[in-house]
Design a protein around this motif. Structure first.
Motif, PDB file in Angstrom:
ATOM      1  N   GLU A 169       0.833  -1.211   0.000  1.00 32.39           N
ATOM      2  CA  GLU A 169       0.000   0.000   0.000  1.00 32.39           C
ATOM      3  C   GLU A 169       0.862   1.253   0.000  1.00 32.39           C
ATOM      4  N   ARG A 170       1.906   1.257   0.795  1.00 33.62           N
ATOM      5  CA  ARG A 170       2.791   2.422   0.845  1.00 33.62           C
ATOM      6  C   ARG A 170       3.482   2.654  -0.493  1.00 33.62           C
ATOM      7  N   ILE A 171       3.913   1.587  -1.138  1.00 36.99           N
ATOM      8  CA  ILE A 171       4.579   1.709  -2.439  1.00 36.99           C
ATOM      9  C   ILE A 171       3.608   2.242  -3.480  1.00 36.99           C
ATOM     10  N   ALA A 172       2.384   1.708  -3.478  1.00 33.44           N
ATOM     11  CA  ALA A 172       1.389   2.143  -4.458  1.00 33.44           C
ATOM     12  C   ALA A 172       1.023   3.609  -4.264  1.00 33.44           C
ATOM     13  N   ALA A 173       1.044   4.081  -3.015  1.00 36.01           N
ATOM     14  CA  ALA A 173       0.629   5.449  -2.727  1.00 36.01           C
ATOM     15  C   ALA A 173       1.753   6.466  -2.899  1.00 36.01           C
ATOM     16  N   ALA A 174       2.994   6.002  -2.988  1.00 32.14           N
ATOM     17  CA  ALA A 174       4.131   6.921  -3.037  1.00 32.14           C
ATOM     18  C   ALA A 174       4.238   7.612  -4.393  1.00 32.14           C
ATOM     19  N   ASP A 175       4.588   8.877  -4.356  1.00 35.06           N
ATOM     20  CA  ASP A 175       4.880   9.594  -5.599  1.00 35.06           C
ATOM     21  C   ASP A 175       6.123   8.989  -6.243  1.00 35.06           C
ATOM     22  N   VAL A 176       6.132   8.926  -7.561  1.00 32.07           N
ATOM     23  CA  VAL A 176       7.276   8.340  -8.273  1.00 32.07           C
ATOM     24  C   VAL A 176       8.328   9.429  -8.482  1.00 32.07           C
ATOM     25  N   THR A 177       8.919   9.847  -7.371  1.00 33.21           N
ATOM     26  CA  THR A 177       9.984  10.840  -7.373  1.00 33.21           C
ATOM     27  C   THR A 177      11.094  10.346  -6.462  1.00 33.21           C
ATOM     28  N   GLN A 178      12.302  10.842  -6.682  1.00 32.80           N
ATOM     29  CA  GLN A 178      13.404  10.462  -5.808  1.00 32.80           C
ATOM     30  C   GLN A 178      13.134  10.878  -4.368  1.00 32.80           C
ATOM     31  N   GLU A 179      12.567  12.057  -4.188  1.00 32.31           N
ATOM     32  CA  GLU A 179      12.317  12.564  -2.843  1.00 32.31           C
ATOM     33  C   GLU A 179      11.375  11.659  -2.060  1.00 32.31           C
ATOM     34  N   ALA A 180      10.392  11.090  -2.737  1.00 30.92           N
ATOM     35  CA  ALA A 180       9.430  10.215  -2.066  1.00 30.92           C
ATOM     36  C   ALA A 180       9.944   8.785  -1.930  1.00 30.92           C
ATOM     37  N   LEU A 181      10.677   8.308  -2.940  1.00 29.45           N
ATOM     38  CA  LEU A 181      11.055   6.898  -2.971  1.00 29.45           C
ATOM     39  C   LEU A 181      12.328   6.585  -2.192  1.00 29.45           C
ATOM     40  N   ARG A 182      13.271   7.528  -2.109  1.00 27.17           N
ATOM     41  CA  ARG A 182      14.531   7.242  -1.431  1.00 27.17           C
ATOM     42  C   ARG A 182      14.333   6.826   0.026  1.00 27.17           C
ATOM     43  N   PRO A 183      13.595   7.592   0.834  1.00 21.89           N
ATOM     44  CA  PRO A 183      13.428   7.156   2.227  1.00 21.89           C
ATOM     45  C   PRO A 183      12.659   5.846   2.354  1.00 21.89           C
ATOM     46  N   LEU A 184      11.750   5.581   1.430  1.00 22.45           N
ATOM     47  CA  LEU A 184      11.008   4.320   1.472  1.00 22.45           C
ATOM     48  C   LEU A 184      11.928   3.149   1.137  1.00 22.45           C
ATOM     49  N   VAL A 185      12.769   3.312   0.126  1.00 20.28           N
ATOM     50  CA  VAL A 185      13.730   2.263  -0.218  1.00 20.28           C
ATOM     51  C   VAL A 185      14.683   2.021   0.945  1.00 20.28           C
ATOM     52  N   ARG A 186      15.168   3.093   1.544  1.00 16.98           N
ATOM     53  CA  ARG A 186      16.103   2.930   2.666  1.00 16.98           C
ATOM     54  C   ARG A 186      15.450   2.186   3.824  1.00 16.98           C
ATOM     55  N   SER A 187      14.224   2.560   4.173  1.00 16.39           N
ATOM     56  CA  SER A 187      13.539   1.944   5.302  1.00 16.39           C
ATOM     57  C   SER A 187      13.255   0.460   5.056  1.00 16.39           C
ATOM     58  N   LEU A 188      12.680   0.133   3.900  1.00 14.44           N
ATOM     59  CA  LEU A 188      12.335  -1.268   3.630  1.00 14.44           C
ATOM     60  C   LEU A 188      13.580  -2.114   3.426  1.00 14.44           C
ATOM     61  N   SER A 189      14.622  -1.534   2.829  1.00 20.76           N
ATOM     62  CA  SER A 189      15.875  -2.271   2.648  1.00 20.76           C
ATOM     63  C   SER A 189      16.453  -2.667   3.999  1.00 20.76           C
ATOM     64  N   ARG A 190      16.511  -1.715   4.911  1.00 23.07           N
ATOM     65  CA  ARG A 190      17.059  -2.002   6.232  1.00 23.07           C
ATOM     66  C   ARG A 190      16.239  -3.061   6.950  1.00 23.07           C
ATOM     67  N   HIS A 191      14.926  -2.957   6.831  1.00 25.41           N
ATOM     68  CA  HIS A 191      14.075  -3.939   7.512  1.00 25.41           C
ATOM     69  C   HIS A 191      14.308  -5.347   6.965  1.00 25.41           C
ATOM     70  N   LEU A 192      14.420  -5.466   5.653  1.00 28.34           N
ATOM     71  CA  LEU A 192      14.643  -6.784   5.063  1.00 28.34           C
ATOM     72  C   LEU A 192      15.998  -7.361   5.467  1.00 28.34           C
ATOM     73  N   VAL A 193      17.022  -6.527   5.462  1.00 24.46           N
ATOM     74  CA  VAL A 193      18.353  -7.025   5.825  1.00 24.46           C
ATOM     75  C   VAL A 193      18.376  -7.471   7.280  1.00 24.46           C
ATOM     76  N   ARG A 194      17.775  -6.678   8.149  1.00 22.11           N
ATOM     77  CA  ARG A 194      17.751  -7.056   9.564  1.00 22.11           C
ATOM     78  C   ARG A 194      16.923  -8.310   9.794  1.00 22.11           C
ATOM     79  N   THR A 195      15.849  -8.457   9.037  1.00 24.37           N
ATOM     80  CA  THR A 195      15.052  -9.683   9.150  1.00 24.37           C
ATOM     81  C   THR A 195      15.839 -10.883   8.645  1.00 24.37           C
ATOM     82  N   GLY A 196      16.533 -10.704   7.530  1.00 20.16           N
ATOM     83  CA  GLY A 196      17.379 -11.791   7.031  1.00 20.16           C
ATOM     84  C   GLY A 196      18.444 -12.174   8.032  1.00 20.16           C
TER      85      GLY A 196
END
Length: 279
Positions: A169-196
């Protein structure tokens, strides 16, 4: 011979050692921390039980202009919506004033929740092992010591399957801009790595907060998934790329790596006990 116990974040008895300290804060970030401390006192006064730093700043690995400031604030009572608005405004003001930080993230909780039985191996562990005291009485004094076992693995990150629909839902709602996507990529990336990493933590028998070390530890047990986890670690530190590329990274997380990791986590450790999530 190297002391592998201590090098893997454990003390001499095999318990997780608390990471970070005020003495490790890089010089460039000390004015930011001082300002955060003063403004938290001004904002909450006698309601403030304690405040903590976590993340790269108290670990001494923060990079000026790239790292965010992470805070955990515990009130004597349960916080409400106005309190959350206040800490968000405080974080925005710090971010605008100090160019050495790239955003401020604040976890706002009540003292009783940190010490509750349901949070003993999640939020309680987080405060006791990953947070550096900044203000007030240290809640770690009321919490047990922790080992890198399957219980801790399940109760920290065993809810990825429940998170994935909200991520979509968050991905679908995010604006397709660097400003909107960078913090989302950083947050989800960190969560996945820590879960792994916590998936393999009991076998690895230790703790690290370094994303690259986490990815390498994971890859030692799941070599077929090592490459995407290493890429996620890189994005967790520096989410670079054009909007289309960043969106493709997010889609890969919720379509491939995330679902696989959720299934494997549930198979190995079971699912995290349901509880009210932090806002």
């Amino acid at each position: 011979m190297a002391d592998t116990t201590r090098s893997r974040g454990l003390d001499a008895q095999g318990y997780l050692a608390r990471e970070g300290s005020l003495g490790q804060i890089p010089h460039a970030f000390r004015p930011v921390v001082a300002a955060a401390r003063d403004r938290l006192l001004d904002a909450f006064g006698a309601r403030l039980h304690s405040a903590y730093l976590y993340g790269s700043v108290p670990r001494g690995t923060a990079r000026a202009g790239h790292s965010d400031l992470d805070l955990l604030v515990a009130l004597h009572d349960e916080p409400g919506a106005p309190d959350r608005t206040q800490v968000d405004a405080l974080g925005d003001a710090l971010d605008k004033q100090y160019p050495q930080i790239d955003g401020v993230g604040t976890i706002l909780v009540g003292r009783a929740r940190v010490l509750s039985e349901g949070e003993r191996h999640d939020l309680g562990w987080f405060v006791a092992c990953l947070c550096t005291p900044l203000l007030g009485e240290d809640l770690a004094e009321y919490l047990p010591r922790y080992r890198p076992d399957a219980l801790l693995a399940r109760e920290t990150n065993g809810d990825l399957g429940r998170r994935l629909p909200r991520w979509r839902e968050r991905i679908a709602a995010a604006d397709v801009t660097q400003e909107a996507l960078r913090p989302l990529v950083r947050s989800l990336s960190r969560h996945l790595v820590r879960t792994g990493f916590t998936l393999v933590m009991p076998r690895w028998n230790g703790w690290t907060s370094d994303l690259h070390e986490m990815a390498e530890a994971f890859g030692g047990y799941y070599p077929e998934r090592a490459a995407p986890m290493r890429e996620a670690a890189a994005y967790g530190l520096e989410p670079s790329g054009d909007p289309a590329g960043l969106r493709a990274v997010l889609d890969s997380y919720v379509d491939d790596l995330g679902p696989w990791l959720a299934r494997e986590y549930a198979r190995v450790h079971g699912e995290k006990a349901a509880r009210q999530e932090l806002p």
